[in-house]
Design a protein around this motif. Structure first.
Motif, mmCIF file in Angstrom:
data_model
loop_
_atom_site.group_PDB
_atom_site.id
_atom_site.type_symbol
_atom_site.label_atom_id
_atom_site.label_comp_id
_atom_site.label_asym_id
_atom_site.label_seq_id
_atom_site.Cartn_x
_atom_site.Cartn_y
_atom_site.Cartn_z
ATOM 1 N N GLU A 285 15.223 9.865 49.593
ATOM 2 C CA GLU A 285 16.202 9.239 48.708
ATOM 3 C C GLU A 285 16.768 7.988 49.370
ATOM 4 O O GLU A 285 17.126 7.986 50.549
ATOM 5 C CB GLU A 285 17.348 10.194 48.378
ATOM 6 C CG GLU A 285 18.394 9.583 47.443
ATOM 7 C CD GLU A 285 19.496 10.545 47.072
ATOM 8 O OE1 GLU A 285 20.683 10.222 47.293
ATOM 9 O OE2 GLU A 285 19.153 11.642 46.550
ATOM 10 N N GLY A 286 16.831 6.910 48.595
ATOM 11 C CA GLY A 286 17.449 5.674 49.040
ATOM 12 C C GLY A 286 18.479 5.221 48.025
ATOM 13 O O GLY A 286 18.281 5.383 46.808
ATOM 14 N N SER A 287 19.587 4.676 48.502
ATOM 15 C CA SER A 287 20.651 4.267 47.592
ATOM 16 C C SER A 287 21.353 3.031 48.119
ATOM 17 O O SER A 287 21.326 2.749 49.334
ATOM 18 C CB SER A 287 21.668 5.400 47.404
ATOM 19 O OG SER A 287 22.313 5.704 48.638
ATOM 20 N N HIS A 303 12.470 10.761 45.548
ATOM 21 C CA HIS A 303 11.180 11.407 45.315
ATOM 22 C C HIS A 303 11.275 12.822 45.870
ATOM 23 O O HIS A 303 11.457 13.029 47.064
ATOM 24 C CB HIS A 303 10.048 10.641 46.005
ATOM 25 C CG HIS A 303 8.691 11.183 45.704
ATOM 26 N ND1 HIS A 303 8.114 12.215 46.429
ATOM 27 C CD2 HIS A 303 7.790 10.849 44.726
ATOM 28 C CE1 HIS A 303 6.934 12.490 45.925
ATOM 29 N NE2 HIS A 303 6.694 11.677 44.893
ATOM 30 N N LYS A 304 11.169 13.793 44.977
ATOM 31 C CA LYS A 304 11.313 15.188 45.365
ATOM 32 C C LYS A 304 10.419 16.044 44.490
ATOM 33 O O LYS A 304 10.433 15.919 43.257
ATOM 34 C CB LYS A 304 12.769 15.638 45.218
ATOM 35 C CG LYS A 304 13.015 17.054 45.701
ATOM 36 C CD LYS A 304 14.503 17.411 45.599
ATOM 37 C CE LYS A 304 14.755 18.817 46.106
ATOM 38 N NZ LYS A 304 16.186 19.193 46.022
ATOM 39 N N LEU A 308 9.479 11.392 40.587
ATOM 40 C CA LEU A 308 10.218 10.186 40.927
ATOM 41 C C LEU A 308 11.507 10.140 40.111
ATOM 42 O O LEU A 308 11.497 10.342 38.898
ATOM 43 C CB LEU A 308 9.362 8.947 40.648
ATOM 44 C CG LEU A 308 10.024 7.591 40.905
ATOM 45 C CD1 LEU A 308 10.312 7.407 42.397
ATOM 46 C CD2 LEU A 308 9.140 6.454 40.369
ATOM 47 N N GLY A 309 12.600 9.862 40.782
ATOM 48 C CA GLY A 309 13.873 9.745 40.093
ATOM 49 C C GLY A 309 14.549 8.439 40.439
ATOM 50 O O GLY A 309 14.366 7.889 41.531
ATOM 51 N N TYR A 310 15.333 7.907 39.508
ATOM 52 C CA TYR A 310 16.067 6.670 39.753
ATOM 53 C C TYR A 310 17.314 6.646 38.873
ATOM 54 O O TYR A 310 17.405 7.331 37.858
ATOM 55 C CB TYR A 310 15.194 5.441 39.476
ATOM 56 C CG TYR A 310 14.727 5.314 38.045
ATOM 57 C CD1 TYR A 310 15.470 4.612 37.102
ATOM 58 C CD2 TYR A 310 13.536 5.912 37.631
ATOM 59 C CE1 TYR A 310 15.040 4.498 35.791
ATOM 60 C CE2 TYR A 310 13.087 5.806 36.330
ATOM 61 C CZ TYR A 310 13.853 5.098 35.411
ATOM 62 O OH TYR A 310 13.430 5.009 34.124
ATOM 63 N N ASP A 333 18.521 5.902 33.802
ATOM 64 C CA ASP A 333 17.884 6.801 34.758
ATOM 65 C C ASP A 333 16.529 7.231 34.242
ATOM 66 O O ASP A 333 16.050 6.697 33.222
ATOM 67 C CB ASP A 333 18.780 8.010 35.061
ATOM 68 C CG ASP A 333 19.138 8.811 33.824
ATOM 69 O OD1 ASP A 333 18.418 8.700 32.803
ATOM 70 O OD2 ASP A 333 20.139 9.556 33.852
ATOM 71 N N GLU A 334 15.924 8.193 34.901
ATOM 72 C CA GLU A 334 14.565 8.603 34.526
ATOM 73 C C GLU A 334 14.498 9.230 33.141
ATOM 74 O O GLU A 334 13.404 9.321 32.553
ATOM 75 C CB GLU A 334 13.997 9.580 35.559
ATOM 76 C CG GLU A 334 14.787 10.864 35.712
ATOM 77 C CD GLU A 334 15.875 10.765 36.750
ATOM 78 O OE1 GLU A 334 16.411 11.823 37.151
ATOM 79 O OE2 GLU A 334 16.207 9.639 37.163
#
Length: 404
Positions: A285-287, A303-304, A308-310, A333-334
């Protein structure tokens, strides 16, 4: 005789009664003197009992007049069309919901370590005493003979629970903590079920190549778990941390959880990168968040589990910019695009208005739009709220709540 007993006992047994209460007892004595016959042998026998009841009742009335208020509330919710029945004289469905629900406050009397209280409809008796400089004894029993006792000191504690004289219902918990030189902070916990926890924490284990190491070990009936952590400040204001921890009773390094984190100040905001996982699966995870135009903007990528999530969002409050309280929150979001707006203000005569609306457009296979909004008018005594959402009938909710 009752009046004379009240006069004597109110002074001897309860010397700290407030003056308004003493005056009330004196007025009660005058009334009893006017009502009582001259010869009443039996009254002398019952005088002490009546005295205690009268003094206790007067004390509770006096304390209640100074203590916290109790709350009274009621609410009804339904479709606005239901109100058509009230026009025809049928108030049943509305009044059933508006029947008052009273939440009474706790009432207590305490003096010199002894206390009597009523909480949640249950009578409790408490006793508290200080045994020495740092040890406190507390005992509580209620009207169902449930009791609990505790001994608390500076570094040790013991808690015991039971039901009357039934020894089979007895249970206890004990704990002791200390700081051991060159070892760390040690805490041991154990109970009547023969369960235990032994925890050792060392905040500063060592310093190696500029990195600070810390450790934590916990032993239980199911096994031992340990955690080793390291943190260091890198050039450019970057902070790095890493830890590894094994599950309780599992001593395979491949099953241990590894966590890493990097954070840094970038362009007036904060950027964070996190990694977590074991040998079989990992999550990333990056933020990045920063203040922007009086609000807060943020970006998150993750990414889990192969997914993929955003999330890109912006939130701002308009306090001081608009009259009243208002705010907005929008993002993507996703799952799709979303937004929320809220506003509240005083409209005069003690009446306040609150409005809230939210929307989400899902970009998946369904591609549907969901809308919800609600308007609420309220004052110190009650409120009325009208709410409506996609695919739902409008709902009206009216109610009241006040302290009495």
């Amino acid at each position: 005789q009752v009046a004379q007993a009240i006069r004597y006992e109110a002074t001897a047994a309860l010397p700290a009664l407030p003056q308004p209460l003493v005056r009330s007892l004196r007025r009660l004595r005058v009334r009893l003197c006017a009502m009582a016959p001259r010869s009443a042998p039996r009254s002398r026998a019952v005088a002490p009992g009546l005295l205690v009841l009268a003094a206790l009742a007067a004390s509770l009335v006096y304390l209640g007049s100074l203590g916290p208020a109790y709350s009274v509330k009621g609410a009804w919710q339904g479709q606005p069309s239901t109100l058509k029945d009230t026009v025809k004289g049928d108030f049943g469905s509305v009044m059933e919901g508006l029947e008052p629900k009273v939440s009474f406050p706790p009432i207590a009397y305490h003096r010199e370590g002894v206390a009597l209280s009523v909480e949640d409809g249950r009578l409790n008796a408490d006793y508290t005493a200080k045994l020495d400089g740092d040890t406190l004894l507390q005992l509580r029993m209620n009207d169902e003979q449930e009791w609990r006792a505790s001994l608390r000191g500076e570094d040790a504690s013991l808690r015991v629970r039971g039901q009357g004289a039934d020894l089979d219902s007895l249970s206890w918990e004990a704990a002791q903590s200390s700081s051991v030189e060159d070892v760390g902070d040690v805490k041991v916990e154990f109970n009547s079920d023969k369960e235990y926890n032994l925890t050792v924490v060392r905040e500063m284990l060592a310093r190696i190549a500029g990195a600070e190491l810390d450790a934590k070990v916990r032993a239980t009936n199911a096994g031992v778990t340990g955690r080793l952590g390291a943190r260091r400040e890198l050039p450019g204001g970057v902070e790095a941390s890493y830890s590894v921890e094994n599950p309780v009773g599992v001593y395979d390094l491949a099953s241990s959880t590894h966590r890493g984190r990097l954070s840094a100040a970038v362009a007036g905001g904060e950027a964070v990168l996190q990694v977590e996982g074991d040998a079989s699966s990992q999550a990333y995870e990056g933020s990045y968040v920063r203040d922007l135009q009086g609000g807060r903007a943020g970006v998150r990528l993750s990414h889990k589990g192969g997914a993929l999530g955003y999330n890109v969002s912006y939130a701002r409050d308009f306090d001081g910019v608009l009259e009243g309280d208002a705010g907005v929150h929008v993002g993507i979001d996703e799952d799709g695009v979303y937004g929320k707006v809220r506003a509240s203000r005083e409209v005069g005569q003690g009446l306040g208005a609150d409005y809230e609306a939210s929307a989400r457009f899902e970009t998946g296979e369904d591609r549907r739009l969901q809308l919800q909004h609600a308007l609420k008018l309220s004052n110190k005594l009650g409120y009325a709220q009208l709410a409506h959402g996609s695919g739902e009938a409008p709902r009206l909710r009216v109610g009241y709540e006040f302290n009495a």
